[in-house]
Design a protein around this motif. Sequence first.
Motif, PDB file in Angstrom:
ATOM      1  N   LYS A 429      -1.451   6.598  -2.021  1.00 36.68           N
ATOM      2  CA  LYS A 429      -0.877   5.936  -0.849  1.00 36.68           C
ATOM      3  C   LYS A 429      -1.369   6.553   0.455  1.00 36.68           C
ATOM      4  O   LYS A 429      -1.415   5.893   1.482  1.00 36.68           O
ATOM      5  CB  LYS A 429       0.644   5.997  -0.908  1.00 36.68           C
ATOM      6  CG  LYS A 429       1.249   5.158  -2.029  1.00 36.68           C
ATOM      7  CD  LYS A 429       2.769   5.214  -1.996  1.00 36.68           C
ATOM      8  CE  LYS A 429       3.368   4.341  -3.101  1.00 36.68           C
ATOM      9  NZ  LYS A 429       4.857   4.388  -3.080  1.00 36.68           N
ATOM     10  N   GLY A 432      -6.233   5.927   3.548  1.00 34.65           N
ATOM     11  CA  GLY A 432      -6.281   4.807   4.476  1.00 34.65           C
ATOM     12  C   GLY A 432      -7.553   3.996   4.315  1.00 34.65           C
ATOM     13  O   GLY A 432      -8.649   4.551   4.267  1.00 34.65           O
ATOM     14  N   ASN A 452      -7.956  -4.295   2.853  1.00 35.26           N
ATOM     15  CA  ASN A 452      -7.724  -3.161   3.749  1.00 35.26           C
ATOM     16  C   ASN A 452      -6.252  -2.993   4.120  1.00 35.26           C
ATOM     17  O   ASN A 452      -5.379  -3.742   3.639  1.00 35.26           O
ATOM     18  CB  ASN A 452      -8.622  -3.268   4.990  1.00 35.26           C
ATOM     19  CG  ASN A 452      -8.350  -4.514   5.818  1.00 35.26           C
ATOM     20  OD1 ASN A 452      -7.200  -4.894   6.039  1.00 35.26           O
ATOM     21  ND2 ASN A 452      -9.421  -5.155   6.286  1.00 35.26           N
ATOM     22  N   ASP A 453      -5.982  -2.037   4.992  1.00 42.83           N
ATOM     23  CA  ASP A 453      -4.615  -1.651   5.333  1.00 42.83           C
ATOM     24  C   ASP A 453      -3.817  -2.731   6.061  1.00 42.83           C
ATOM     25  O   ASP A 453      -2.596  -2.599   6.207  1.00 42.83           O
ATOM     26  CB  ASP A 453      -4.640  -0.391   6.217  1.00 42.83           C
ATOM     27  CG  ASP A 453      -4.885   0.869   5.418  1.00 42.83           C
ATOM     28  OD1 ASP A 453      -4.657   0.845   4.200  1.00 42.83           O
ATOM     29  OD2 ASP A 453      -5.309   1.877   6.017  1.00 42.83           O
ATOM     30  N   VAL A 458      -3.096  -3.771  -0.171  1.00 47.16           N
ATOM     31  CA  VAL A 458      -4.135  -2.793   0.136  1.00 47.16           C
ATOM     32  C   VAL A 458      -4.657  -2.112  -1.131  1.00 47.16           C
ATOM     33  O   VAL A 458      -3.877  -1.728  -2.013  1.00 47.16           O
ATOM     34  CB  VAL A 458      -3.608  -1.747   1.143  1.00 47.16           C
ATOM     35  CG1 VAL A 458      -2.381  -1.034   0.608  1.00 47.16           C
ATOM     36  CG2 VAL A 458      -4.697  -0.735   1.496  1.00 47.16           C
TER      37      VAL A 458
END
Length: 508
Positions: A429, A432, A452-453, A458
């Motif tokens: 987690k 990033g 992506n984030d 994600v």
Amino acid sequence: MEIHLDGKRVEVPEGSSLGDLLLGWDWQCSVAIIRPRVEEGAAESAEIRLTTTAGGLVIETSDPAVASRLLQPEITGRLRLHWQDRYAAAFGPFKSDIRPVREPWHYERGDVILGCGGYDPSRSYLIFARIRHVADHGAPRGGGVVGRVVTGRGVIDRFGEGDQITAVERVLQSTDRSHAIITHDAGFPLEDGMQVISYLEVDVQGFSKEEIDTTAARSVEYFLLSVQDGRFRVDRSSSTYISDTHLVPTAVPAELPRSRLEGTVTVRTSGKSRGSVYIYTQGVSPSPAHTVVGQVAHGIELARFAGEGDILAIRAEPERFDLIGLAVDEAKEVAERRGISLITDVAGGDRVVVGQTPETTLEVLAAGEVSVRTEPPERVIAITLDDEAAPRSVRIFREVTGLKHHAIGKMPLIFIFEDVYLFKPKIEKSVGIIPENTPTDEVPAFILAMTNDSRRGVGMVGVRTVVSTEFGPTSEPFTGTNIIGKVLDTEKLAGLREGSTVYVREVK
């Protein structure tokens, strides 16, 4: 002209260049050249280089007096191999002023001992310890250890009948660069008496011909991975070390936080630079953030004078034992060459190795056998990855699939819907995944992407078998899609099933 090339004397014609000496050399790699000279203040030096008929080695002596004694011509001329066994090799005899005591002492591999035969100082020997042992070498009180081999420990094992020490000279220190040059210019002119050091050789922690210690097996495996292409990239250089950071960041276990002496090789295990490989050119105190993975056996001068941007040729003993990615027949050939018994999960067939047990080189060599898991070729899918357009996302993908460490990676296939295949590799987690290389107009078929984030999904990886002008390969909007590469074996997707493990091979 006479040139000292990696500890061996080589004769070359007048007017020769470095390229004439190093035929077939990779000229991206730098070499160290040390011009001959008479050193001032030599009596203060504690390091000496021995040229032997089996190769060169460097001794760090315990005090300057020992160095001065070994530099005497009457001593050098008598340093012939007199006796050897599995524990040590002795050169001499010569006369000394030691006072032997009749006691055994503990010795470590690489110790250099001044002892004598029959407790007679007129029959003294310079003794090299090949392995850790306890013995009475006719040494004075304290064991008679006068130094240690810091470069060329492999030479100790090669000593044989007829070998002799042909020259003894002082080592140029790292603080004196006036006569040392680092170059990768094939046209560099050679001079009579020059020393040329072309490569680094490292003995990995825990390995010897006599025994294998697996205490640092995982961190040693990472080191072998970092240098398996035969290169050490000098990304950082200081007065005490050089370091290679090309695999940073990588998690490496802290298995052996010992003293970092000259020639020690370590890997950083914590901090932003975790995964950096260090070679020390001067001793520094131990650090819990560094684990020891080896010792330079040859070429410490190359490390001493290298600067940032240099690429150094490097060899590690033993070489990495990794069968993952090989066809079974290729794996059998490698195992046989290394003297390892191979156990396969399926007999016969055209299959590819996707896993091995034990996982590390030292554990395999210690066990003498390895078991492999295999899959049929149709389960291994070739892909390309775009480092230039999506460097961070590609780095994460290689890490979580295992492609960073092996030729084949894997990830679970969790969902198939019409033209979409979704995979979910395990990503921490804290990792990033910033938006990177997001599409704008359309996504071609068989493009590989990662969410992506900006989206809840994600870390999801996907591929779509048709062109889309609305959604990316993970069924997310373009803004949530990082394009990371492309699937090459497109025909193999049809044979995949939900819940299965999919294996991928990167083609570069």
